[in-house]
Write a protein that holds these residues in place. Sequence first.
Motif, PDB file in Angstrom:
ATOM      1  N   THR A  41      20.113  -2.276  18.484  1.00 13.39           N
ATOM      2  CA  THR A  41      18.676  -1.402  18.976  1.00 13.39           C
ATOM      3  C   THR A  41      18.836   0.033  18.855  1.00 13.39           C
ATOM      4  O   THR A  41      20.059   0.253  18.712  1.00 13.39           O
ATOM      5  CB  THR A  41      18.599  -1.695  20.364  1.00 13.39           C
ATOM      6  N   PHE A  42      17.901   0.957  18.637  1.00 15.82           N
ATOM      7  CA  PHE A  42      18.083   2.195  18.511  1.00 15.82           C
ATOM      8  C   PHE A  42      18.100   3.027  20.060  1.00 15.82           C
ATOM      9  O   PHE A  42      18.150   4.081  20.174  1.00 15.82           O
ATOM     10  CB  PHE A  42      16.904   2.948  17.834  1.00 15.82           C
ATOM     11  N   VAL A  43      17.905   2.087  20.972  1.00 15.66           N
ATOM     12  CA  VAL A  43      17.726   2.660  22.404  1.00 15.66           C
ATOM     13  C   VAL A  43      19.110   2.641  23.244  1.00 15.66           C
ATOM     14  O   VAL A  43      19.676   1.741  23.166  1.00 15.66           O
ATOM     15  CB  VAL A  43      16.650   1.829  23.191  1.00 15.66           C
ATOM     16  N   ARG A  44      19.320   3.737  23.789  1.00 11.81           N
ATOM     17  CA  ARG A  44      20.437   3.857  24.637  1.00 11.81           C
ATOM     18  C   ARG A  44      19.983   3.387  26.146  1.00 11.81           C
ATOM     19  O   ARG A  44      18.814   3.521  26.539  1.00 11.81           O
ATOM     20  CB  ARG A  44      20.843   5.325  24.730  1.00 11.81           C
ATOM     21  N   ALA A  45      20.966   3.114  26.553  1.00 12.55           N
ATOM     22  CA  ALA A  45      20.758   2.644  28.229  1.00 12.55           C
ATOM     23  C   ALA A  45      20.682   3.774  28.878  1.00 12.55           C
ATOM     24  O   ALA A  45      21.427   4.860  28.730  1.00 12.55           O
ATOM     25  CB  ALA A  45      22.109   1.656  28.683  1.00 12.55           C
ATOM     26  N   ALA A  46      19.889   3.861  29.914  1.00 14.18           N
ATOM     27  CA  ALA A  46      19.699   4.970  30.759  1.00 14.18           C
ATOM     28  C   ALA A  46      21.106   5.167  31.712  1.00 14.18           C
ATOM     29  O   ALA A  46      22.005   4.225  31.858  1.00 14.18           O
ATOM     30  CB  ALA A  46      18.742   4.734  31.899  1.00 14.18           C
ATOM     31  N   HIS A  47      21.650   6.359  31.533  1.00 16.73           N
ATOM     32  CA  HIS A  47      22.991   6.724  32.365  1.00 16.73           C
ATOM     33  C   HIS A  47      22.977   8.143  32.764  1.00 16.73           C
ATOM     34  O   HIS A  47      22.152   8.917  32.317  1.00 16.73           O
ATOM     35  CB  HIS A  47      24.020   6.311  31.016  1.00 16.73           C
ATOM     36  N   LEU A  48      23.967   8.386  33.605  1.00 10.57           N
ATOM     37  CA  LEU A  48      24.175   9.676  33.929  1.00 10.57           C
ATOM     38  C   LEU A  48      25.742  10.010  33.707  1.00 10.57           C
ATOM     39  O   LEU A  48      26.365   9.140  33.614  1.00 10.57           O
ATOM     40  CB  LEU A  48      24.184   9.703  35.496  1.00 10.57           C
ATOM     41  N   HIS A  49      25.918  11.150  33.235  1.00 11.42           N
ATOM     42  CA  HIS A  49      27.123  11.693  32.937  1.00 11.42           C
ATOM     43  C   HIS A  49      27.642  12.410  34.169  1.00 11.42           C
ATOM     44  O   HIS A  49      27.227  13.157  34.874  1.00 11.42           O
ATOM     45  CB  HIS A  49      27.341  12.918  31.736  1.00 11.42           C
ATOM     46  N   LEU A  50      29.002  12.021  34.713  1.00 14.31           N
ATOM     47  CA  LEU A  50      29.672  12.884  35.851  1.00 14.31           C
ATOM     48  C   LEU A  50      31.096  13.218  35.514  1.00 14.31           C
ATOM     49  O   LEU A  50      31.632  12.902  34.512  1.00 14.31           O
ATOM     50  CB  LEU A  50      29.783  11.376  36.845  1.00 14.31           C
ATOM     51  N   VAL A  51      31.269  14.385  36.231  1.00 13.07           N
ATOM     52  CA  VAL A  51      32.418  15.268  35.958  1.00 13.07           C
ATOM     53  C   VAL A  51      33.070  15.150  37.219  1.00 13.07           C
ATOM     54  O   VAL A  51      32.602  15.798  38.183  1.00 13.07           O
ATOM     55  CB  VAL A  51      32.109  16.560  35.316  1.00 13.07           C
ATOM     56  N   ALA A  52      34.275  14.916  37.150  1.00 17.20           N
ATOM     57  CA  ALA A  52      34.945  14.630  38.541  1.00 17.20           C
ATOM     58  C   ALA A  52      36.348  15.953  38.400  1.00 17.20           C
ATOM     59  O   ALA A  52      36.958  16.042  37.372  1.00 17.20           O
ATOM     60  CB  ALA A  52      35.812  13.383  38.832  1.00 17.20           C
ATOM     61  N   THR A  53      36.372  16.809  39.309  1.00 16.89           N
ATOM     62  CA  THR A  53      37.258  18.052  38.876  1.00 16.89           C
ATOM     63  C   THR A  53      37.861  18.006  40.464  1.00 16.89           C
ATOM     64  O   THR A  53      37.634  17.696  41.633  1.00 16.89           O
ATOM     65  CB  THR A  53      36.504  19.225  39.001  1.00 16.89           C
ATOM     66  N   CYS A  54      39.228  18.557  40.246  1.00 19.05           N
ATOM     67  CA  CYS A  54      40.248  18.561  41.314  1.00 19.05           C
ATOM     68  C   CYS A  54      40.887  19.802  41.095  1.00 19.05           C
ATOM     69  O   CYS A  54      41.553  19.887  39.795  1.00 19.05           O
ATOM     70  CB  CYS A  54      40.872  17.317  42.034  1.00 19.05           C
ATOM     71  N   PRO A  55      41.208  20.966  41.743  1.00 24.60           N
ATOM     72  CA  PRO A  55      42.056  21.812  41.594  1.00 24.60           C
ATOM     73  C   PRO A  55      43.431  21.447  41.470  1.00 24.60           C
ATOM     74  O   PRO A  55      44.106  20.613  41.899  1.00 24.60           O
ATOM     75  CB  PRO A  55      42.212  22.690  42.820  1.00 24.60           C
ATOM     76  N   GLY A  56      44.141  22.003  40.193  1.00 18.48           N
ATOM     77  CA  GLY A  56      45.321  21.395  39.596  1.00 18.48           C
ATOM     78  C   GLY A  56      45.450  20.210  38.839  1.00 18.48           C
ATOM     79  O   GLY A  56      46.647  19.994  38.283  1.00 18.48           O
ATOM     80  N   THR A  62      32.914  10.681  32.758  1.00 18.50           N
ATOM     81  CA  THR A  62      32.562   9.547  32.906  1.00 18.50           C
ATOM     82  C   THR A  62      31.032   9.507  32.663  1.00 18.50           C
ATOM     83  O   THR A  62      30.363  10.338  32.816  1.00 18.50           O
ATOM     84  CB  THR A  62      33.165   8.710  33.790  1.00 18.50           C
ATOM     85  N   GLN A  63      30.605   8.116  32.474  1.00 19.40           N
ATOM     86  CA  GLN A  63      29.201   8.012  32.600  1.00 19.40           C
ATOM     87  C   GLN A  63      28.980   6.512  33.492  1.00 19.40           C
ATOM     88  O   GLN A  63      29.801   5.785  33.565  1.00 19.40           O
ATOM     89  CB  GLN A  63      28.513   7.821  31.311  1.00 19.40           C
ATOM     90  N   VAL A  64      27.743   6.703  34.232  1.00 17.22           N
ATOM     91  CA  VAL A  64      27.331   5.318  34.992  1.00 17.22           C
ATOM     92  C   VAL A  64      26.006   5.013  34.484  1.00 17.22           C
ATOM     93  O   VAL A  64      25.272   5.748  34.196  1.00 17.22           O
ATOM     94  CB  VAL A  64      27.401   5.560  36.382  1.00 17.22           C
ATOM     95  N   TYR A  65      25.791   3.503  34.503  1.00 17.51           N
ATOM     96  CA  TYR A  65      24.972   2.941  33.953  1.00 17.51           C
ATOM     97  C   TYR A  65      23.897   2.349  35.027  1.00 17.51           C
ATOM     98  O   TYR A  65      24.840   1.951  36.134  1.00 17.51           O
ATOM     99  CB  TYR A  65      25.188   1.827  32.943  1.00 17.51           C
ATOM    100  N   PHE A  66      23.123   1.580  34.907  1.00 10.35           N
ATOM    101  CA  PHE A  66      22.135   0.880  36.127  1.00 10.35           C
ATOM    102  C   PHE A  66      21.951  -0.578  35.770  1.00 10.35           C
ATOM    103  O   PHE A  66      21.497  -0.909  34.859  1.00 10.35           O
ATOM    104  CB  PHE A  66      20.888   1.703  36.301  1.00 10.35           C
ATOM    105  N   CYS A  67      22.251  -1.358  36.789  1.00 11.30           N
ATOM    106  CA  CYS A  67      22.147  -2.758  36.722  1.00 11.30           C
ATOM    107  C   CYS A  67      20.763  -3.034  36.327  1.00 11.30           C
ATOM    108  O   CYS A  67      20.308  -4.332  35.705  1.00 11.30           O
ATOM    109  CB  CYS A  67      22.682  -3.621  37.533  1.00 11.30           C
ATOM    110  N   GLU A  68      19.805  -2.268  36.942  1.00 12.21           N
ATOM    111  CA  GLU A  68      18.060  -2.673  36.784  1.00 12.21           C
ATOM    112  C   GLU A  68      17.837  -2.445  35.332  1.00 12.21           C
ATOM    113  O   GLU A  68      16.550  -2.698  35.150  1.00 12.21           O
ATOM    114  CB  GLU A  68      17.512  -2.083  37.601  1.00 12.21           C
TER     115      GLU A  68
END
Length: 91
Positions: A41-56, A62-68
């Motif tokens: 398919t040409f359609v991408r699943a809905a998703h959010l990009h997340l960035v985790a940071t921590c000093p040092g 990463t990205q998360v997708y939705f089961c719905e």
Amino acid sequence: MNILNILNILNRASLTTRVPGNYSLPAEGPTAVFLRRTGRTFVRAAHLHLVATCPGFRSVTTQVYFCEDRFAALDSVRAVQPELVVDIDPE
């Protein structure tokens, strides 16, 4: 679009956001040729990009997708992995 509470991200955090919609990849060019030849398919699943940071430490993106999302099982780039799929809890 409703505000939804995304729970169980890494089983430690919650995030309140708007659930994004699906989007289509270009219907022309080499990506389109590849998708047509592979029957994807040409359609991408809905998703959010997340960035985790921590000093040092180096940041992790990463990205998360939705089961719905009905396109989660059909994602054109096959990036959806079970551990990246989250439930959403409408509030």
